[in-house]
Design a protein around this motif. Structure first.
Motif, PDB file in Angstrom:
ATOM      1  N   VAL A  75       0.844  -1.199   0.000  1.00 18.86           N
ATOM      2  CA  VAL A  75       0.000   0.000   0.000  1.00 18.86           C
ATOM      3  C   VAL A  75       0.883   1.255   0.000  1.00 18.86           C
ATOM      4  O   VAL A  75       0.586   2.254  -0.659  1.00 18.86           O
ATOM      5  N   GLY A  76       1.987   1.163   0.742  1.00 20.03           N
ATOM      6  CA  GLY A  76       2.893   2.307   0.867  1.00 20.03           C
ATOM      7  C   GLY A  76       3.383   2.795  -0.487  1.00 20.03           C
ATOM      8  O   GLY A  76       3.518   4.003  -0.713  1.00 20.03           O
ATOM      9  N   SER A  77       3.620   1.877  -1.408  1.00 18.41           N
ATOM     10  CA  SER A  77       4.083   2.263  -2.734  1.00 18.41           C
ATOM     11  C   SER A  77       3.068   3.167  -3.432  1.00 18.41           C
ATOM     12  O   SER A  77       3.442   4.124  -4.118  1.00 18.41           O
ATOM     13  N   THR A  78       1.797   2.875  -3.229  1.00 20.91           N
ATOM     14  CA  THR A  78       0.750   3.686  -3.856  1.00 20.91           C
ATOM     15  C   THR A  78       0.698   5.084  -3.229  1.00 20.91           C
ATOM     16  O   THR A  78       0.591   6.090  -3.931  1.00 20.91           O
ATOM     17  N   VAL A  79       0.786   5.133  -1.889  1.00 18.94           N
ATOM     18  CA  VAL A  79       0.772   6.440  -1.215  1.00 18.94           C
ATOM     19  C   VAL A  79       2.017   7.245  -1.611  1.00 18.94           C
ATOM     20  O   VAL A  79       1.942   8.443  -1.903  1.00 18.94           O
ATOM     21  N   TYR A  80       3.134   6.568  -1.657  1.00 24.96           N
ATOM     22  CA  TYR A  80       4.414   7.199  -2.005  1.00 24.96           C
ATOM     23  C   TYR A  80       4.362   7.793  -3.417  1.00 24.96           C
ATOM     24  O   TYR A  80       4.889   8.876  -3.669  1.00 24.96           O
ATOM     25  N   SER A  81       3.691   7.100  -4.309  1.00 21.78           N
ATOM     26  CA  SER A  81       3.671   7.560  -5.699  1.00 21.78           C
ATOM     27  C   SER A  81       2.804   8.812  -5.880  1.00 21.78           C
ATOM     28  O   SER A  81       2.798   9.402  -6.950  1.00 21.78           O
ATOM     29  N   ARG A  82       2.110   9.244  -4.823  1.00 22.45           N
ATOM     30  CA  ARG A  82       1.345  10.507  -4.920  1.00 22.45           C
ATOM     31  C   ARG A  82       2.272  11.719  -4.831  1.00 22.45           C
ATOM     32  O   ARG A  82       1.827  12.860  -4.942  1.00 22.45           O
ATOM     33  N   GLU A  83       3.529  11.480  -4.534  1.00 24.55           N
ATOM     34  CA  GLU A  83       4.572  12.520  -4.567  1.00 24.55           C
ATOM     35  C   GLU A  83       4.351  13.623  -3.532  1.00 24.55           C
ATOM     36  O   GLU A  83       4.607  14.791  -3.784  1.00 24.55           O
ATOM     37  N   ASP A  84       3.858  13.266  -2.354  1.00 26.60           N
ATOM     38  CA  ASP A  84       3.698  14.233  -1.264  1.00 26.60           C
ATOM     39  C   ASP A  84       4.389  13.639  -0.029  1.00 26.60           C
ATOM     40  O   ASP A  84       3.841  12.760   0.641  1.00 26.60           O
ATOM     41  N   GLU A  85       5.595  14.133   0.260  1.00 28.54           N
ATOM     42  CA  GLU A  85       6.398  13.502   1.313  1.00 28.54           C
ATOM     43  C   GLU A  85       5.756  13.642   2.695  1.00 28.54           C
ATOM     44  O   GLU A  85       5.878  12.764   3.547  1.00 28.54           O
ATOM     45  N   HIS A  86       5.052  14.776   2.913  1.00 32.19           N
ATOM     46  CA  HIS A  86       4.412  14.977   4.223  1.00 32.19           C
ATOM     47  C   HIS A  86       3.276  13.970   4.417  1.00 32.19           C
ATOM     48  O   HIS A  86       3.149  13.361   5.478  1.00 32.19           O
ATOM     49  N   GLU A  87       2.486  13.825   3.367  1.00 28.90           N
ATOM     50  CA  GLU A  87       1.379  12.873   3.446  1.00 28.90           C
ATOM     51  C   GLU A  87       1.918  11.459   3.661  1.00 28.90           C
ATOM     52  O   GLU A  87       1.421  10.708   4.509  1.00 28.90           O
ATOM     53  N   PHE A  88       2.973  11.093   2.915  1.00 27.62           N
ATOM     54  CA  PHE A  88       3.485   9.731   3.009  1.00 27.62           C
ATOM     55  C   PHE A  88       4.048   9.444   4.399  1.00 27.62           C
ATOM     56  O   PHE A  88       3.730   8.421   5.018  1.00 27.62           O
ATOM     57  N   ARG A  89       4.870  10.364   4.893  1.00 26.07           N
ATOM     58  CA  ARG A  89       5.516  10.093   6.200  1.00 26.07           C
ATOM     59  C   ARG A  89       4.480  10.074   7.324  1.00 26.07           C
ATOM     60  O   ARG A  89       4.569   9.278   8.241  1.00 26.07           O
ATOM     61  N   SER A  90       3.506  10.959   7.220  1.00 25.49           N
ATOM     62  CA  SER A  90       2.502  10.963   8.284  1.00 25.49           C
ATOM     63  C   SER A  90       1.634   9.696   8.217  1.00 25.49           C
ATOM     64  O   SER A  90       1.308   9.100   9.237  1.00 25.49           O
ATOM     65  N   TRP A  91       1.342   9.241   6.999  1.00 27.22           N
ATOM     66  CA  TRP A  91       0.563   8.000   6.832  1.00 27.22           C
ATOM     67  C   TRP A  91       1.354   6.805   7.385  1.00 27.22           C
ATOM     68  O   TRP A  91       0.837   6.016   8.180  1.00 27.22           O
ATOM     69  N   LEU A  92       2.627   6.702   6.993  1.00 32.89           N
ATOM     70  CA  LEU A  92       3.406   5.536   7.416  1.00 32.89           C
ATOM     71  C   LEU A  92       3.642   5.555   8.924  1.00 32.89           C
ATOM     72  O   LEU A  92       3.551   4.515   9.601  1.00 32.89           O
ATOM     73  N   GLY A  93       3.919   6.757   9.470  1.00 35.95           N
ATOM     74  CA  GLY A  93       4.122   6.863  10.917  1.00 35.95           C
ATOM     75  C   GLY A  93       2.902   6.366  11.690  1.00 35.95           C
ATOM     76  O   GLY A  93       3.013   5.599  12.661  1.00 35.95           O
ATOM     77  N   ALA A  94       1.708   6.785  11.223  1.00 33.77           N
ATOM     78  CA  ALA A  94       0.474   6.380  11.911  1.00 33.77           C
ATOM     79  C   ALA A  94       0.258   4.868  11.778  1.00 33.77           C
ATOM     80  O   ALA A  94      -0.166   4.201  12.732  1.00 33.77           O
TER      81      ALA A  94
END
Lengths: 395, 90
Positions: free
Chosen positions: A34-53
Motif C-alpha cells: 500500500v505504501g508504494s501507492t501512497v508514495y507515488s502521490r509525490e507528497d512527502e508529508h502525506e506519506f511520512r505521516s501516513w506511514l508513521g500512523a
C-alpha cells in the motif's frame, strides 16, 4: 553447492518467493504494498505521516515494539531474510519521501519501532539493510502464472515478460520495470554457470579435458545469453530512478555506500572467482569487497571456496595443451572481456546521466569517470587471463 | 549518394560514409558503445547490400566470432558504406 544453489534457479530461491508471514508480521508486507501507492502521490508529508500512523497502529496491536522484534527473530533465518525485503523498501520510501524529489542524502531512520526491527534483523541475518541485488533481484520477484511458494524452473526465470518486481517503489511504472528486469536477467540467464563452473573445476582436478571443454563451452553459452539480455535492457534504464536508488538507498547511518551493484550478483562473483580475475585497480577491488558486505555470509564462503580451488583451472588448461580445451577456455575469457566492455560503455552512459534513448538528468561526471576507470582496469585484468591468440575461424 | 536503411528509417548519405558518423548526424536506431569494435553494442543484421560495406577488420571479426554471431551480422561502428544497405538492429 547443492545447499546453496540449484541447476534450475542458481542462487535464487527454488520456490516462488512467499511473503505470507504469520500474525502481524504479515502486515509489514501489506504496508509495503500500500505504501508504494501512497508514495507515488509525490507528497512527502502525506506519506511520512501516513506511514508513521500505520507503524504506531501496528505496534499497538502487537503489544510493544519488543514483541514485534521477538516475533521476527523467532522466524527461521531464510524467512528473516525475506522480511528484510519489505522493510528495506519501506525504509527507502521513508527516506526519500517522494519520488518527485531529488535523491535524498544524509542519515535518517524510520519511526523507532520499525527502525529497531530492521536493525535487529540486519544483525541477525548479516545483511546490510539497504537496497542491493539480494533485495531487489534475488528475493523480490513474482512470475505470471506461478503461485507463491510453487517450484520454479529455469524456463520460468528466463521468461522475462512474465517476471515482475514483487514490490514497487513508485506505483507501477515501465521505467522501474525496465530497471528491475535489467538486473534480474543477468542472474536468471546466468543460472547454468554455477553447475558448469563447478564441473570445470572438477575436470581440472580429474584431468578430464574433453568434459572440461564441454563445461567451458556451456559457460560460454550462458554468458552469451546474459550478454544479449544486458545489451537490450541497459539502454532502457531510467537514470533518474537509478540515481535515486543508488544514492538514497546507499546511506547507512553516516556512511555513504554504493547500493545496487553487479559485484553483489552471484553470477558475477562466480565468474570472477572461477577465472581468478585479479582486480588490480584499488577502487575496483574496494568496490567488490564492499559489494560482498551485502551478500549473506554463507554465500561469501562459497565464493571464497571457488577462489581457493580455481587457481588450478588456468594452469591446467595451459599445461594440458588440448586445442579444444584451450579454445573453449579462451572463448570464455574473451566473451567475459567483451561483456565487461559492453557494460562499461552502456552503464557508463546511464551513470553520466544521458542514456542512449536520449533521457537526461543532472550529471554526475566524477561518478562516471571513476566508474569508467575502474571498469576499464577490470576489462584489462580479464583480458590478461587469456592463454593464446585464437586462430580466427571467420573468413 | 547511397541509401542506408535501419528498421523503417532511411537516410541518404555520400558514398564512403562511416555508419557511426551517419548515426551521429541522423537519428537511426543503433546503440553505440565503445565505437572500437570491442563491445558489440552496435550489432546489426545486414538484410541487403552486404557487399556494399567494407570487409570486417581483424578486431571486428574477433568480436563477432566470440559472440557466435550469425554470418550476416556486422558491428556498425566498424562499417563504411559504399552503396545502398538495409540493416536491422539485432
Amino acid at each position: 553447492m547443492g545447499l546453496l544453489a540449484s541447476t534450475q534457479t542458481g542462487f535464487m530461491p527454488s520456490r516462488s518467493p512467499d511473503y505470507r508471514f504469520p500474525g502481524l508480521l504479515g502486515e509489514v508486507v501489506t504496508l509495503c504494498k500500500v505504501g508504494s501507492t501512497v508514495y507515488s502521490r509525490e507528497d512527502e508529508h502525506e506519506f511520512r505521516s501516513w506511514l508513521g500512523a500505520e507503524i504506531d497502529a501496528l505496534t499497538a496491536r502487537t503489544g510493544t515494539p519488543a514483541d514485534l522484534i521477538q516475533q521476527a527473530i523467532s522466524l527461521p533465518l531464510p524467512e528473516q531474510e525475506m522480511l528484510m525485503v519489505p522493510l528495506i523498501y519501506l525504509n527507502h520510501m521513508w527516506r526519500q519521501g517522494s519520488p518527485a524529489l531529488t535523491a535524498a542524502s544524509g542519515p535518517s531512520a524510520m519511526p523507532a519501532a520499525f527502525d529497531a526491527l530492521v536493525t535487529t534483523l540486519a544483525e541477525s541475518t548479516g545483511i546490510l539493510p539497504r537496497f542491493n541485488q539480494l533485495i531487489m533481484t534475488m528475493r523480490a520477484w513474482c512470475i505470471d502464472g506461478l503461485p507463491c511458494g510453487e517450484h520454479v524452473s529455469y524456463r520460468d526465470l528466463t521468461d522475462l515478460n512474465r517476471v515482475w518486481p514483487y514490490f514497487w517503489l513508485n506505483g507501477v511504472s515501465q521505467s522501474e520495470l525496465d530497471f528491475y528486469r535489467a538486473f534480474f536477467a543477468v542472474e536468471s540467464w546466468g543460472v547454468p554457470v554455477y553447475g558448469w563452473g563447478c564441473l570445470a573445476l572438477e575436470c581440472a582436478a580429474a584431468d578430464d579435458a574433453d568434459l572440461g571443454a564441454l563445461a567451458m563451452r556451456c559457460i560460454h553459452a550462458a554468458l552469451r545469453n546474459v550478454y544479449f539480455c544486458v545489451r537490450h535492457l541497459i539502454p532502457y534504464v531510467n537514470p533518474v530512478e537509478f540515481r535515486k536508488i543508488q544514492l538514497t538507498g546507499g546511506w547507512i547511518n553516516d556512511e555513504l555506500n554504493g547500493a545496487a551493484s553487479g559485484y553483489q550478483l552471484p553470477f558475477m562473483l562466480m565468474l570472477d572467482a572461477l577465472f581468478q580475475v585479479e582486480f588490480s585497480h584499488p577502487g575496483a577491488y574496494e568496490a567488490r569487497e564492499h559489494g560482498l558486505r551485502f551478500v549473506p555470509k554463507r554465500w561469501q564462503e562459497f565464493f571464497r571456496t571457488i577462489r581457493e580451488l580455481s587457481p588450478a583451472l588456468r594452469p591446467w588448461v595451459r599445461e594440458r595443451q588440448c586445442p579444444e580445451l584451450t579454445d573453449a577456455y579462451q572463448r570464455c575469457i574473451e566473451l567475459l572481456t567483451v561483456y565487461r566492455t559492453l557494460h562499461r560503455y552502456l552503464a557508463g552512459q546511464v551513470l553520466r546521466g544521458a542514456t542512449t534513448t536520449g533521457r537526461a538528468f543532472t550529471s554526475s561526471e566524477s561518478n562516471y569517470r571513476t566508474f569508467m576507470n575502474e571498469i576499464g582496469a577490470l576489462v584489462k585484468d580479464t583480458a590478461a587471463l587469456g592463454i593464446q591468440d585464437r586462430i580466427e575461424r571467420r573468413p | 549518394m547511397v541509401l542506408i536503411q535501419v528498421g523503417t528509417k532511411v537516410v541518404d548519405v555520400p558514398p564512403g560514409s562511416s555508419l557511426p558518423q551517419v548515426c551521429t548526424e541522423h537519428p537511426l536506431p543503433i546503440v553505440f558503445g565503445c565505437r572500437a569494435g570491442r563491445c558489440g553494442s552496435c550489432l546489426v543484421q545486414v538484410l541487403s547490400g552486404a557487399t556494399n560495406l567494407c570487409t570486417p577488420n581483424l578486431r571486428e571479426a574477433r568480436t563477432l566470432d566470440v559472440l557466435d554471431a550469425e554470418p550476416d551480422w556486422r558491428l556498425a561502428c566498424q562499417c563504411i558504406a559504399f552503396g545502398d544497405v538495409r540493416l536491422r538492429y539485432v
